[in-house]
Design a protein around this motif. Sequence first.
Motif, PDB file in Angstrom:
ATOM      1  N   GLN A  77       0.845  -1.187   0.000  1.00 58.20           N
ATOM      2  CA  GLN A  77       0.000   0.000   0.000  1.00 58.20           C
ATOM      3  C   GLN A  77       0.884   1.242   0.000  1.00 58.20           C
ATOM      4  O   GLN A  77       2.067   1.175   0.329  1.00 58.20           O
ATOM      5  N   ILE A  78       0.303   2.371  -0.331  1.00 56.30           N
ATOM      6  CA  ILE A  78       1.016   3.644  -0.232  1.00 56.30           C
ATOM      7  C   ILE A  78       0.924   4.098   1.218  1.00 56.30           C
ATOM      8  O   ILE A  78      -0.173   4.224   1.766  1.00 56.30           O
ATOM      9  N   SER A  79       2.073   4.339   1.838  1.00 60.18           N
ATOM     10  CA  SER A  79       2.079   4.707   3.258  1.00 60.18           C
ATOM     11  C   SER A  79       2.563   6.133   3.497  1.00 60.18           C
ATOM     12  O   SER A  79       2.558   6.604   4.624  1.00 60.18           O
ATOM     13  N   GLY A  80       2.971   6.820   2.438  1.00 61.21           N
ATOM     14  CA  GLY A  80       3.416   8.200   2.581  1.00 61.21           C
ATOM     15  C   GLY A  80       3.905   8.732   1.261  1.00 61.21           C
ATOM     16  O   GLY A  80       3.913   8.019   0.250  1.00 61.21           O
ATOM     17  N   TYR A  81       4.310   9.984   1.282  1.00 60.19           N
ATOM     18  CA  TYR A  81       4.824  10.600   0.066  1.00 60.19           C
ATOM     19  C   TYR A  81       5.801  11.700   0.411  1.00 60.19           C
ATOM     20  O   TYR A  81       5.766  12.270   1.498  1.00 60.19           O
ATOM     21  N   VAL A  82       6.683  11.987  -0.546  1.00 58.70           N
ATOM     22  CA  VAL A  82       7.616  13.099  -0.445  1.00 58.70           C
ATOM     23  C   VAL A  82       7.566  13.817  -1.788  1.00 58.70           C
ATOM     24  O   VAL A  82       7.662  13.182  -2.843  1.00 58.70           O
ATOM     25  N   LEU A  83       7.393  15.120  -1.759  1.00 60.51           N
ATOM     26  CA  LEU A  83       7.392  15.936  -2.968  1.00 60.51           C
ATOM     27  C   LEU A  83       8.758  16.596  -3.072  1.00 60.51           C
ATOM     28  O   LEU A  83       9.215  17.251  -2.129  1.00 60.51           O
ATOM     29  N   VAL A  84       9.429  16.377  -4.220  1.00 57.53           N
ATOM     30  CA  VAL A  84      10.786  16.898  -4.384  1.00 57.53           C
ATOM     31  C   VAL A  84      10.908  17.695  -5.677  1.00 57.53           C
ATOM     32  O   VAL A  84      10.127  17.525  -6.610  1.00 57.53           O
ATOM     33  N   GLU A  85      11.915  18.544  -5.696  1.00 58.71           N
ATOM     34  CA  GLU A  85      12.337  19.268  -6.899  1.00 58.71           C
ATOM     35  C   GLU A  85      13.597  18.580  -7.389  1.00 58.71           C
ATOM     36  O   GLU A  85      14.551  18.405  -6.629  1.00 58.71           O
ATOM     37  N   ALA A  86      13.600  18.162  -8.646  1.00 55.67           N
ATOM     38  CA  ALA A  86      14.769  17.506  -9.233  1.00 55.67           C
ATOM     39  C   ALA A  86      14.912  17.969 -10.673  1.00 55.67           C
ATOM     40  O   ALA A  86      13.923  18.265 -11.337  1.00 55.67           O
ATOM     41  N   LYS A  87      16.154  18.018 -11.152  1.00 52.43           N
ATOM     42  CA  LYS A  87      16.383  18.523 -12.508  1.00 52.43           C
ATOM     43  C   LYS A  87      15.860  17.569 -13.571  1.00 52.43           C
ATOM     44  O   LYS A  87      15.519  17.975 -14.676  1.00 52.43           O
ATOM     45  N   ASP A  88      15.813  16.254 -13.239  1.00 53.67           N
ATOM     46  CA  ASP A  88      15.331  15.271 -14.195  1.00 53.67           C
ATOM     47  C   ASP A  88      15.025  13.965 -13.452  1.00 53.67           C
ATOM     48  O   ASP A  88      15.209  13.876 -12.233  1.00 53.67           O
ATOM     49  N   LEU A  89      14.572  12.964 -14.203  1.00 51.33           N
ATOM     50  CA  LEU A  89      14.234  11.680 -13.594  1.00 51.33           C
ATOM     51  C   LEU A  89      15.439  11.030 -12.931  1.00 51.33           C
ATOM     52  O   LEU A  89      15.309  10.417 -11.871  1.00 51.33           O
ATOM     53  N   ASP A  90      16.614  11.171 -13.527  1.00 49.73           N
ATOM     54  CA  ASP A  90      17.813  10.570 -12.924  1.00 49.73           C
ATOM     55  C   ASP A  90      18.048  11.105 -11.515  1.00 49.73           C
ATOM     56  O   ASP A  90      18.380  10.338 -10.603  1.00 49.73           O
ATOM     57  N   GLU A  91      17.898  12.413 -11.329  1.00 50.35           N
ATOM     58  CA  GLU A  91      18.080  12.975  -9.995  1.00 50.35           C
ATOM     59  C   GLU A  91      16.963  12.525  -9.064  1.00 50.35           C
ATOM     60  O   GLU A  91      17.206  12.246  -7.884  1.00 50.35           O
ATOM     61  N   ALA A  92      15.742  12.426  -9.571  1.00 48.63           N
ATOM     62  CA  ALA A  92      14.634  11.934  -8.747  1.00 48.63           C
ATOM     63  C   ALA A  92      14.896  10.495  -8.290  1.00 48.63           C
ATOM     64  O   ALA A  92      14.639  10.148  -7.134  1.00 48.63           O
ATOM     65  N   VAL A  93      15.435   9.677  -9.173  1.00 43.02           N
ATOM     66  CA  VAL A  93      15.789   8.302  -8.809  1.00 43.02           C
ATOM     67  C   VAL A  93      16.872   8.310  -7.739  1.00 43.02           C
ATOM     68  O   VAL A  93      16.804   7.561  -6.754  1.00 43.02           O
ATOM     69  N   GLU A  94      17.867   9.155  -7.891  1.00 44.51           N
ATOM     70  CA  GLU A  94      18.941   9.280  -6.895  1.00 44.51           C
ATOM     71  C   GLU A  94      18.362   9.614  -5.521  1.00 44.51           C
ATOM     72  O   GLU A  94      18.752   9.030  -4.509  1.00 44.51           O
ATOM     73  N   LEU A  95      17.431  10.557  -5.490  1.00 46.78           N
ATOM     74  CA  LEU A  95      16.806  10.936  -4.219  1.00 46.78           C
ATOM     75  C   LEU A  95      15.972   9.787  -3.659  1.00 46.78           C
ATOM     76  O   LEU A  95      16.013   9.509  -2.459  1.00 46.78           O
ATOM     77  N   ALA A  96      15.238   9.109  -4.520  1.00 47.22           N
ATOM     78  CA  ALA A  96      14.390   8.002  -4.076  1.00 47.22           C
ATOM     79  C   ALA A  96      15.218   6.855  -3.512  1.00 47.22           C
ATOM     80  O   ALA A  96      14.824   6.223  -2.528  1.00 47.22           O
ATOM     81  N   VAL A  97      16.368   6.593  -4.108  1.00 42.05           N
ATOM     82  CA  VAL A  97      17.240   5.522  -3.619  1.00 42.05           C
ATOM     83  C   VAL A  97      17.719   5.823  -2.201  1.00 42.05           C
ATOM     84  O   VAL A  97      17.917   4.915  -1.385  1.00 42.05           O
ATOM     85  N   ALA A  98      17.862   7.096  -1.866  1.00 46.87           N
ATOM     86  CA  ALA A  98      18.322   7.491  -0.532  1.00 46.87           C
ATOM     87  C   ALA A  98      17.217   7.402   0.522  1.00 46.87           C
ATOM     88  O   ALA A  98      17.502   7.524   1.717  1.00 46.87           O
ATOM     89  N   MET A  99      15.988   7.183   0.110  1.00 46.35           N
ATOM     90  CA  MET A  99      14.877   7.108   1.065  1.00 46.35           C
ATOM     91  C   MET A  99      15.013   5.886   1.953  1.00 46.35           C
ATOM     92  O   MET A  99      15.417   4.823   1.480  1.00 46.35           O
ATOM     93  N   PRO A 100      14.650   6.009   3.223  1.00 42.79           N
ATOM     94  CA  PRO A 100      14.662   4.839   4.105  1.00 42.79           C
ATOM     95  C   PRO A 100      13.383   4.016   3.908  1.00 42.79           C
ATOM     96  O   PRO A 100      12.575   3.848   4.811  1.00 42.79           O
ATOM     97  N   SER A 101      13.182   3.543   2.683  1.00 46.45           N
ATOM     98  CA  SER A 101      11.996   2.765   2.338  1.00 46.45           C
ATOM     99  C   SER A 101      12.394   1.694   1.334  1.00 46.45           C
ATOM    100  O   SER A 101      13.246   1.926   0.480  1.00 46.45           O
TER     101      SER A 101
END
Length: 111
Positions: A77-101
């Motif tokens: 299930q979806i248990s939360g969300y984080v809204l981020v600013e990223a220059k592109d999908l690659d940076e968004a993936v980088e940020l997502a990989v750092a999530m404690p999830s």
Amino acid sequence: MKYLLLVTGDERPWAEAGPQERQDVYAQWGAFTQMLTDRGAHLGGHELAHSSTATTIRKNGDQVLVTDGPYAETVEQISGYVLVEAKDLDEAVELAVAMPSDGVEIRRITT
């Protein structure tokens, strides 16, 4: 660009976690949020209540069906969300990989 990082996974371990386990996880999320803030990428985010507390609405023409529970009957299930600013999908993936999830779905905000 703005991206929504949807935290996904099995809610059972969190529901069964003890106070120390929860405190440890909140500390990890605090460090993650601070990293995003330091990078200027943090736009918001929240933990969601357990999916069992959800109310789902389905429309079919003029008929409206309101039911208790999540939209999908799945373990993940979806248990939360984080809204981020990223220059592109690659940076968004980088940020997502750092999530404690263990699970993250990335969706670009289109407007």
